[in-house]
Design a protein around this motif. Structure first.
Motif, PDB file in Angstrom:
ATOM      1  N   PHE A   2      55.503  53.906  10.781  1.00 52.02           N
ATOM      2  CA  PHE A   2      56.294  54.170  11.968  1.00 52.02           C
ATOM      3  C   PHE A   2      55.450  54.848  13.040  1.00 52.02           C
ATOM      4  CE2 PHE A   2      58.958  56.981  14.530  1.00 52.02           C
ATOM      5  CZ  PHE A   2      59.841  56.047  15.054  1.00 52.02           C
ATOM      6  N   ASN A   3      55.633  54.386  14.273  1.00 54.11           N
ATOM      7  CA  ASN A   3      54.885  54.929  15.401  1.00 54.11           C
ATOM      8  C   ASN A   3      55.811  54.942  16.608  1.00 54.11           C
ATOM      9  OD1 ASN A   3      53.233  54.866  17.883  1.00 54.11           O
ATOM     10  ND2 ASN A   3      51.491  54.798  16.476  1.00 54.11           N
ATOM     11  N   ILE A   4      56.200  56.135  17.077  1.00 56.27           N
ATOM     12  CA  ILE A   4      57.166  56.244  18.170  1.00 56.27           C
ATOM     13  C   ILE A   4      56.622  55.635  19.456  1.00 56.27           C
ATOM     14  CG2 ILE A   4      56.382  58.536  18.882  1.00 56.27           C
ATOM     15  CD1 ILE A   4      60.039  57.302  18.826  1.00 56.27           C
ATOM     16  N   LYS A   5      55.309  55.735  19.674  1.00 52.93           N
ATOM     17  CA  LYS A   5      54.716  55.167  20.883  1.00 52.93           C
ATOM     18  C   LYS A   5      54.850  53.646  20.883  1.00 52.93           C
ATOM     19  CE  LYS A   5      50.406  54.934  23.544  1.00 52.93           C
ATOM     20  NZ  LYS A   5      48.972  55.344  23.603  1.00 52.93           N
ATOM     21  N   PHE A   6      54.578  53.025  19.732  1.00 59.29           N
ATOM     22  CA  PHE A   6      54.702  51.574  19.625  1.00 59.29           C
ATOM     23  C   PHE A   6      56.162  51.150  19.764  1.00 59.29           C
ATOM     24  CE2 PHE A   6      55.265  47.838  16.717  1.00 59.29           C
ATOM     25  CZ  PHE A   6      54.708  46.911  17.579  1.00 59.29           C
ATOM     26  N   LEU A   7      57.074  51.942  19.177  1.00 62.81           N
ATOM     27  CA  LEU A   7      58.501  51.645  19.294  1.00 62.81           C
ATOM     28  C   LEU A   7      58.932  51.657  20.757  1.00 62.81           C
ATOM     29  CD1 LEU A   7      61.239  51.154  17.905  1.00 62.81           C
ATOM     30  CD2 LEU A   7      61.535  53.636  17.829  1.00 62.81           C
ATOM     31  N   HIS A   8      58.428  52.609  21.526  1.00 62.28           N
ATOM     32  CA  HIS A   8      58.770  52.685  22.944  1.00 62.28           C
ATOM     33  C   HIS A   8      58.226  51.480  23.713  1.00 62.28           C
ATOM     34  CE1 HIS A   8      59.583  57.321  23.012  1.00 62.28           C
ATOM     35  NE2 HIS A   8      60.565  56.620  22.484  1.00 62.28           N
ATOM     36  N   GLU A   9      57.068  50.967  23.302  1.00 55.48           N
ATOM     37  CA  GLU A   9      56.531  49.759  23.945  1.00 55.48           C
ATOM     38  C   GLU A   9      57.487  48.587  23.747  1.00 55.48           C
ATOM     39  OE1 GLU A   9      52.516  48.590  23.137  1.00 55.48           O
ATOM     40  OE2 GLU A   9      51.807  50.652  23.022  1.00 55.48           O
ATOM     41  N   ILE A  10      58.029  48.471  22.540  1.00 55.99           N
ATOM     42  CA  ILE A  10      58.976  47.398  22.241  1.00 55.99           C
ATOM     43  C   ILE A  10      60.256  47.576  23.052  1.00 55.99           C
ATOM     44  CG2 ILE A  10      60.476  46.433  20.446  1.00 55.99           C
ATOM     45  CD1 ILE A  10      58.261  47.055  18.437  1.00 55.99           C
ATOM     46  N   ARG A  11      60.782  48.801  23.077  1.00 56.60           N
ATOM     47  CA  ARG A  11      62.018  49.059  23.808  1.00 56.60           C
ATOM     48  C   ARG A  11      61.833  48.854  25.311  1.00 56.60           C
ATOM     49  NH1 ARG A  11      63.534  47.929  19.576  1.00 56.60           N
ATOM     50  NH2 ARG A  11      64.257  49.353  17.955  1.00 56.60           N
ATOM     51  N   ASP A  12      60.652  49.173  25.820  1.00 61.83           N
ATOM     52  CA  ASP A  12      60.344  48.938  27.232  1.00 61.83           C
ATOM     53  C   ASP A  12      60.367  47.438  27.525  1.00 61.83           C
ATOM     54  OD1 ASP A  12      59.128  49.745  29.927  1.00 61.83           O
ATOM     55  OD2 ASP A  12      57.571  48.419  29.158  1.00 61.83           O
ATOM     56  N   TRP A  13      59.791  46.664  26.629  1.00 62.63           N
ATOM     57  CA  TRP A  13      59.757  45.205  26.788  1.00 62.63           C
ATOM     58  C   TRP A  13      61.172  44.640  26.751  1.00 62.63           C
ATOM     59  CZ3 TRP A  13      61.044  40.674  24.360  1.00 62.63           C
ATOM     60  CH2 TRP A  13      60.367  39.521  24.766  1.00 62.63           C
ATOM     61  N   GLU A  14      62.012  45.179  25.871  1.00 67.51           N
ATOM     62  CA  GLU A  14      63.397  44.708  25.768  1.00 67.51           C
ATOM     63  C   GLU A  14      64.131  44.850  27.099  1.00 67.51           C
ATOM     64  OE1 GLU A  14      64.519  45.655  21.075  1.00 67.51           O
ATOM     65  OE2 GLU A  14      65.227  46.972  22.668  1.00 67.51           O
ATOM     66  N   LYS A  16      62.982  45.045  30.097  1.00 68.54           N
ATOM     67  CA  LYS A  16      62.457  44.117  31.107  1.00 68.54           C
ATOM     68  C   LYS A  16      63.022  42.709  30.917  1.00 68.54           C
ATOM     69  CE  LYS A  16      58.125  46.633  31.815  1.00 68.54           C
ATOM     70  NZ  LYS A  16      56.655  46.654  31.588  1.00 68.54           N
ATOM     71  N   GLN A  17      63.303  42.340  29.659  1.00 70.74           N
ATOM     72  CA  GLN A  17      63.810  40.998  29.383  1.00 70.74           C
ATOM     73  C   GLN A  17      65.294  40.845  29.716  1.00 70.74           C
ATOM     74  OE1 GLN A  17      61.472  38.646  28.520  1.00 70.74           O
ATOM     75  NE2 GLN A  17      60.209  40.458  28.893  1.00 70.74           N
ATOM     76  N   ILE A  18      66.055  41.929  29.640  1.00 74.10           N
ATOM     77  CA  ILE A  18      67.510  41.810  29.814  1.00 74.10           C
ATOM     78  C   ILE A  18      68.014  42.438  31.109  1.00 74.10           C
ATOM     79  CG2 ILE A  18      67.846  41.814  27.314  1.00 74.10           C
ATOM     80  CD1 ILE A  18      68.897  44.700  27.601  1.00 74.10           C
ATOM     81  N   ILE A  19      67.121  42.951  31.939  1.00 75.42           N
ATOM     82  CA  ILE A  19      67.535  43.691  33.129  1.00 75.42           C
ATOM     83  C   ILE A  19      68.463  42.877  34.029  1.00 75.42           C
ATOM     84  CG2 ILE A  19      65.536  43.011  34.516  1.00 75.42           C
ATOM     85  CD1 ILE A  19      67.289  46.461  34.424  1.00 75.42           C
ATOM     86  N   GLU A  20      68.276  41.561  34.058  1.00 75.21           N
ATOM     87  CA  GLU A  20      69.109  40.720  34.921  1.00 75.21           C
ATOM     88  C   GLU A  20      70.545  40.608  34.418  1.00 75.21           C
ATOM     89  OE1 GLU A  20      67.217  36.978  35.438  1.00 75.21           O
ATOM     90  OE2 GLU A  20      65.537  37.779  36.600  1.00 75.21           O
ATOM     91  N   LEU A  21      70.793  41.026  33.183  1.00 74.97           N
ATOM     92  CA  LEU A  21      72.154  40.969  32.647  1.00 74.97           C
ATOM     93  C   LEU A  21      73.028  42.099  33.181  1.00 74.97           C
ATOM     94  CD1 LEU A  21      71.466  40.116  28.880  1.00 74.97           C
ATOM     95  CD2 LEU A  21      72.176  38.554  30.697  1.00 74.97           C
TER      96      LEU A  21
END
Length: 254
Positions: A2-14, A16-21
């Motif tokens: 587990f790596n909180i920094k990597f988890l935040h990278e994933i959540r940041d990407w999420e 960006k993908q759904i912002i238009e919703l």
């Protein structure tokens, strides 16, 4: 690992993908906010965001945005007060979802809707595979540790090595459940798109869309720092998306 920094990278990407919703200037209620990382992202983008989570949240010590604690059943807000109810990787952990659905319908405006990101069957499958990869990684690490310690104390080092191997084998032999409702292998089905679509249908929830997020990763993060988000996006086309975003309409509310 587990790596909180990597988890935040994933959540940041999420996000960006759904912002238009999300409608412009929407008032958003986030369920299971954890550290508040995604709530902060949405707030920084100009949305009015309120985040809630249980007092027992594993991410309480990592807070970067105010998160209101609640009892897990009743949302402490007035009816028809939000445009969107949002969650990311939360619903699969909740044993009784009916109160969440009922409360979501209550606090959503008549034309509001819910957006839920949830792990897919593909994520569950590859996380099981990663479980055993991580097991062998740790075995190799223990072997290297043994070789170093042998030079110091042979008998003591060998004894500790086998004790550690036994503990690792017990820990990794059967992958742990992610949602806590079923075993890891059965979750390959329960996390699948078809299973969730059927789940929403049985509860007469109006599902508008269910789309893959387009990012590959596992629950063990064994390649976290070695695979960029771009590479993970490419891998998702071959190995499957780790999460699916579901949009549930509230327009049938009377």
């Amino acid at each position: 690992m587990f790596n909180i920094k990597f988890l935040h990278e994933i959540r940041d990407w999420e996000i960006k993908q759904i912002i238009e919703l999300f409608p412009p200037n929407a008032k958003i209620l986030e369920i299971g906010g954890g550290s508040g990382f995604q709530a902060k992202q949405l707030s920084d983008l100009g949305f009015e965001v309120i985040s809630i989570d249980l007092p027992s949240s594993n991410y309480a010590s990592e807070r970067v945005f105010p998160v209101i604690e609640y009892d897990g059943n009743s949302f402490p807000f007035e009816s028809e007060s939000f445009d969107v109810v949002f969650s990311s990787n939360v619903l699969e952990h909740i044993h009784d979802l009916e109160p969440i659905y009922n409360e979501s319908k209550r606090v959503l405006k008549p034309d509001g809707y819910a957006i839920h990101i949830m792990p897919s069957g593909s994520w569950r499958f590859w996380t099981i595979i990663a479980n055993y990869i991580e097991y062998f990684q740790r075995i190799v690490k223990s072997l290297l540790k043994l070789l170093v310690n042998i030079l110091r104390n042979i008998c003591h080092s060998i004894k500790n090595f086998f004790i550690e191997i036994i503990k690792l084998t017990i820990s990794y032999s059967i992958p742990s459940s992610h949602g806590g409702k079923n075993n890891a292998f059965f979750e390959i089905w329960t996390f699948s798109k078809r299973a969730w679509v059927n789940h929403f249908g049985r509860r007469q929830l109006r599902l508008e869309s269910a789309k893959p997020m387009g990012l590959f990763y596992t629950g063990h993060m064994i390649f976290g720092k070695y695979l960029s988000i771009t590479k993970r996006s490419r891998w998702a086309k071959l190995l499957g998306s780790a999460c699916i975003v579901y949009k549930i309409s509230n327009s049938d509310k009377k």
